[in-house]
Scaffold this motif. Structure first.
Motif, PDB file in Angstrom:
ATOM      1  N   LEU A  13       9.906 -11.392  -3.076  1.00 12.87           N
ATOM      2  CA  LEU A  13       9.752 -10.021  -2.929  1.00 12.87           C
ATOM      3  C   LEU A  13      10.442  -9.679  -5.211  1.00 12.87           C
ATOM      4  CD1 LEU A  13      10.349  -7.265  -0.227  1.00 12.87           C
ATOM      5  CD2 LEU A  13       7.815  -8.498  -1.888  1.00 12.87           C
ATOM      6  N   HIS A  14      11.100 -10.358  -5.373  1.00 15.03           N
ATOM      7  CA  HIS A  14      12.038 -10.565  -6.716  1.00 15.03           C
ATOM      8  C   HIS A  14      10.691 -11.084  -6.976  1.00 15.03           C
ATOM      9  CE1 HIS A  14      15.722  -8.686  -6.531  1.00 15.03           C
ATOM     10  NE2 HIS A  14      16.083  -8.689  -5.350  1.00 15.03           N
ATOM     11  N   LYS A  15      10.479 -12.538  -7.092  1.00 17.04           N
ATOM     12  CA  LYS A  15       9.528 -13.202  -8.074  1.00 17.04           C
ATOM     13  C   LYS A  15       8.211 -12.113  -8.351  1.00 17.04           C
ATOM     14  CE  LYS A  15      10.443 -17.353  -6.990  1.00 17.04           C
ATOM     15  NZ  LYS A  15      10.318 -18.703  -5.854  1.00 17.04           N
ATOM     16  N   ILE A  16       7.962 -11.386  -7.406  1.00 15.05           N
ATOM     17  CA  ILE A  16       6.476 -10.246  -7.787  1.00 15.05           C
ATOM     18  C   ILE A  16       6.662  -9.850  -8.185  1.00 15.05           C
ATOM     19  CG2 ILE A  16       4.555  -9.769  -6.416  1.00 15.05           C
ATOM     20  CD1 ILE A  16       4.759 -11.457  -3.718  1.00 15.05           C
ATOM     21  N   LEU A  17       7.828  -8.873  -7.927  1.00 16.26           N
ATOM     22  CA  LEU A  17       7.837  -7.487  -8.609  1.00 16.26           C
ATOM     23  C   LEU A  17       8.963  -7.430  -9.220  1.00 16.26           C
ATOM     24  CD1 LEU A  17       7.583  -5.620  -5.174  1.00 16.26           C
ATOM     25  CD2 LEU A  17       5.944  -5.860  -6.764  1.00 16.26           C
ATOM     26  N   ASP A  18       9.699  -8.327  -9.669  1.00 18.66           N
ATOM     27  CA  ASP A  18      10.624  -8.002 -11.017  1.00 18.66           C
ATOM     28  C   ASP A  18      10.846  -7.123 -11.839  1.00 18.66           C
ATOM     29  OD1 ASP A  18      13.089  -8.951 -12.314  1.00 18.66           O
ATOM     30  OD2 ASP A  18      12.650 -10.410 -12.970  1.00 18.66           O
ATOM     31  N   GLY A  19      11.751  -6.914 -12.229  1.00 17.64           N
ATOM     32  CA  GLY A  19      10.890  -5.676 -13.341  1.00 17.64           C
ATOM     33  C   GLY A  19      10.616  -4.172 -12.755  1.00 17.64           C
ATOM     34  N   GLN A  20       9.879  -4.507 -12.187  1.00 18.33           N
ATOM     35  CA  GLN A  20       9.760  -2.746 -10.841  1.00 18.33           C
ATOM     36  C   GLN A  20      10.689  -1.763 -10.524  1.00 18.33           C
ATOM     37  OE1 GLN A  20       5.283  -3.208  -9.364  1.00 18.33           O
ATOM     38  NE2 GLN A  20       4.862  -5.227 -11.014  1.00 18.33           N
ATOM     39  N   PHE A  21      11.087  -2.624  -9.523  1.00 18.43           N
ATOM     40  CA  PHE A  21      12.201  -2.240  -8.772  1.00 18.43           C
ATOM     41  C   PHE A  21      13.467  -2.717  -8.982  1.00 18.43           C
ATOM     42  CE2 PHE A  21       7.962  -2.082  -6.700  1.00 18.43           C
ATOM     43  CZ  PHE A  21       7.681  -0.251  -6.112  1.00 18.43           C
ATOM     44  N   ASN A  22      14.608  -2.373  -8.872  1.00 17.98           N
ATOM     45  CA  ASN A  22      16.184  -2.235  -8.435  1.00 17.98           C
ATOM     46  C   ASN A  22      15.950  -3.465  -7.273  1.00 17.98           C
ATOM     47  OD1 ASN A  22      17.296  -1.091  -6.921  1.00 17.98           O
ATOM     48  ND2 ASN A  22      17.078   0.538  -8.502  1.00 17.98           N
ATOM     49  N   ASP A  23      17.436  -3.862  -7.347  1.00 20.12           N
ATOM     50  CA  ASP A  23      17.505  -4.963  -6.384  1.00 20.12           C
ATOM     51  C   ASP A  23      18.323  -4.265  -5.106  1.00 20.12           C
ATOM     52  OD1 ASP A  23      18.226  -7.489  -7.923  1.00 20.12           O
ATOM     53  OD2 ASP A  23      20.737  -7.061  -8.084  1.00 20.12           O
ATOM     54  N   ASP A  24      18.880  -2.398  -4.941  1.00 19.39           N
ATOM     55  CA  ASP A  24      18.952  -1.923  -3.424  1.00 19.39           C
ATOM     56  C   ASP A  24      17.228  -2.005  -3.635  1.00 19.39           C
ATOM     57  OD1 ASP A  24      21.325  -1.987  -3.784  1.00 19.39           O
ATOM     58  OD2 ASP A  24      21.353  -0.170  -5.380  1.00 19.39           O
ATOM     59  N   GLU A  25      16.734  -1.093  -4.458  1.00 15.60           N
ATOM     60  CA  GLU A  25      15.218  -1.003  -3.558  1.00 15.60           C
ATOM     61  C   GLU A  25      14.347  -1.945  -3.801  1.00 15.60           C
ATOM     62  OE1 GLU A  25      13.616   2.875  -7.869  1.00 15.60           O
ATOM     63  OE2 GLU A  25      13.785   0.545  -7.393  1.00 15.60           O
ATOM     64  N   LEU A  26      14.508  -2.537  -3.916  1.00 18.08           N
ATOM     65  CA  LEU A  26      13.925  -4.277  -3.234  1.00 18.08           C
ATOM     66  C   LEU A  26      14.139  -4.799  -1.185  1.00 18.08           C
ATOM     67  CD1 LEU A  26      13.139  -6.441  -6.195  1.00 18.08           C
ATOM     68  CD2 LEU A  26      11.560  -5.580  -4.797  1.00 18.08           C
ATOM     69  N   ALA A  33       0.770  -0.779   0.031  1.00 12.92           N
ATOM     70  CA  ALA A  33       0.226   0.742   0.008  1.00 12.92           C
ATOM     71  C   ALA A  33       0.458   1.076  -0.297  1.00 12.92           C
ATOM     72  CB  ALA A  33      -1.225  -0.339   1.223  1.00 12.92           C
ATOM     73  N   SER A  34       1.508   1.262   1.190  1.00 15.41           N
ATOM     74  CA  SER A  34       2.553   2.701   1.166  1.00 15.41           C
ATOM     75  C   SER A  34       3.340   2.583  -0.167  1.00 15.41           C
ATOM     76  CB  SER A  34       3.464   2.289   2.017  1.00 15.41           C
ATOM     77  OG  SER A  34       4.991   1.320   2.041  1.00 15.41           O
ATOM     78  N   HIS A  35       4.084   1.500  -1.102  1.00 14.26           N
ATOM     79  CA  HIS A  35       4.367   1.789  -2.336  1.00 14.26           C
ATOM     80  C   HIS A  35       3.706   1.695  -3.602  1.00 14.26           C
ATOM     81  CE1 HIS A  35       8.220   1.545  -1.179  1.00 14.26           C
ATOM     82  NE2 HIS A  35       7.680   0.849  -0.053  1.00 14.26           N
ATOM     83  N   GLY A  36       1.921   2.535  -3.677  1.00 15.43           N
ATOM     84  CA  GLY A  36       1.159   1.975  -4.205  1.00 15.43           C
ATOM     85  C   GLY A  36       1.372   0.925  -5.401  1.00 15.43           C
ATOM     86  N   LEU A  37       1.253  -0.396  -4.696  1.00 10.75           N
ATOM     87  CA  LEU A  37       0.831  -1.453  -6.010  1.00 10.75           C
ATOM     88  C   LEU A  37      -0.280  -2.272  -5.808  1.00 10.75           C
ATOM     89  CD1 LEU A  37       4.485  -2.619  -4.285  1.00 10.75           C
ATOM     90  CD2 LEU A  37       3.893  -1.858  -6.479  1.00 10.75           C
ATOM     91  N   PRO A  38      -0.948  -3.251  -6.589  1.00 15.34           N
ATOM     92  CA  PRO A  38      -1.664  -3.337  -6.153  1.00 15.34           C
ATOM     93  C   PRO A  38      -1.956  -4.255  -4.475  1.00 15.34           C
ATOM     94  CG  PRO A  38      -1.338  -3.691  -8.503  1.00 15.34           C
ATOM     95  CD  PRO A  38       0.022  -3.479  -7.740  1.00 15.34           C
ATOM     96  N   GLN A  39      -3.457  -4.743  -4.130  1.00 15.95           N
ATOM     97  CA  GLN A  39      -3.474  -5.027  -2.773  1.00 15.95           C
ATOM     98  C   GLN A  39      -2.804  -6.324  -3.263  1.00 15.95           C
ATOM     99  OE1 GLN A  39      -7.326  -5.733  -1.274  1.00 15.95           O
ATOM    100  NE2 GLN A  39      -5.758  -5.389   1.455  1.00 15.95           N
ATOM    101  N   LEU A  40      -1.906  -6.578  -1.756  1.00 12.44           N
ATOM    102  CA  LEU A  40      -1.502  -8.269  -1.784  1.00 12.44           C
ATOM    103  C   LEU A  40      -2.294  -9.374  -1.598  1.00 12.44           C
ATOM    104  CD1 LEU A  40       0.995 -10.229  -2.344  1.00 12.44           C
ATOM    105  CD2 LEU A  40       1.717  -9.694   0.664  1.00 12.44           C
ATOM    106  N   SER A  41      -2.992 -10.581  -2.307  1.00 14.03           N
ATOM    107  CA  SER A  41      -3.607 -11.026  -2.303  1.00 14.03           C
ATOM    108  C   SER A  41      -3.175 -12.253  -1.260  1.00 14.03           C
ATOM    109  CB  SER A  41      -5.017 -11.837  -3.255  1.00 14.03           C
ATOM    110  OG  SER A  41      -3.479 -12.805  -3.709  1.00 14.03           O
ATOM    111  N   GLN A  42      -4.470 -13.175  -0.507  1.00 12.53           N
ATOM    112  CA  GLN A  42      -3.544 -13.796   0.418  1.00 12.53           C
ATOM    113  C   GLN A  42      -3.014 -14.679   0.020  1.00 12.53           C
ATOM    114  OE1 GLN A  42      -4.286 -14.354   4.272  1.00 12.53           O
ATOM    115  NE2 GLN A  42      -2.439 -15.529   3.693  1.00 12.53           N
ATOM    116  N   GLN A  43      -3.185 -15.303  -0.961  1.00 10.41           N
ATOM    117  CA  GLN A  43      -3.069 -16.239  -1.905  1.00 10.41           C
ATOM    118  C   GLN A  43      -1.366 -16.666  -2.704  1.00 10.41           C
ATOM    119  OE1 GLN A  43      -5.838 -17.363  -5.249  1.00 10.41           O
ATOM    120  NE2 GLN A  43      -3.519 -19.094  -6.882  1.00 10.41           N
TER     121      GLN A  43
END
Length: 219
Positions: A55-68, A30-40
């Protein structure tokens, strides 16, 4: 009684805390403006595995390593804040650990959690003295369901995998324990019993198991 060792996952196994990890990740998204994380999605990518890998698997390509990495640290701070007032061992845990220690059973913690999160939990619980080794995600190259972490724990205890029993709550953890060639006790804090298989023993908490039931796995 045959000599054997017991290896415990931490999150969801020593403590019933996965709902607080889920809340902390939801706050992060929520704090990073991402879609709501589902339980699944949480169950599939973040439960029972190193969080940064998830996080790398879910957000890969949206943020770099340092950001993640920074986001993962933010999530950990969220988690400690929301969970600190509620940290307690799963029912029956302390009695069970004491009985194993008295019987001379070697014990280890093998957790995908960070060193900081391990210290946070053990700082709230008086159980560190029961464990002969603690293996966290430091230096871990492959997360569960890969058996690497459980094999490292067995090595730390100087035990063969076939002489170890793993306590786990996650599907990935059960798979990792089976891949390691170890016995498995699954606890139903995170998943229904039917989702956790194959296992040798299924429990709701540590009042459902004792030294004799555990030792019988190695007869």
């Amino acid at each position: 009684m045959k000599n054997f060792a017991a290896i415990f996952d931490m999150d969801g196994t020593l403590i019933d805390n996965n709902v607080y990890h889920f809340k902390a990740y939801q706050q992060l998204f929520a704090s990073h403006g991402l879609p709501q994380l589902s339980q699944q999605t949480f169950n599939e990518y973040l439960s029972g595995v190193p969080g940064l890998m998830g996080l790398h698997k879910i957000l890969d390509g949206q943020f770099n390593d340092d950001e993640l990495k920074a986001m993962f640290e933010e999530k950990n701070e969220n988690y400690k804040t929301v969970y600190a007032p509620y940290v307690k061992p799963i029912t029956g845990l302390e009695r069970f650990l004491a009985s194993l220690k008295q019987a001379g059973v070697s014990m280890a913690v093998a957790t995908s959690a960070s060193h900081g999160n391990v210290d946070f939990v053990f700082g709230h619980l008086n159980i560190r003295q029961y464990f002969d080794a603690i293996v966290d995600n430091t230096g871990l190259t492959r997360g569960k369901p890969d058996p690497e972490i459980f094999l490292k724990a067995a090595k730390a205890l100087n035990m063969q995998p076939a002489d170890c029993v793993v306590f786990e709550d996650s599907i990935s953890g059960v798979k990792a324990a089976n891949s390691a060639g170890m016995k498995v006790v699954a606890i139903t804090t995170t998943h229904k019993g039917g989702e956790l298989k194959p296992v040798n023993i299924l429990i709701d908490d540590y009042t459902n198991i004792d030294l004799n039931k555990l030792a019988a796995l190695f007869d």
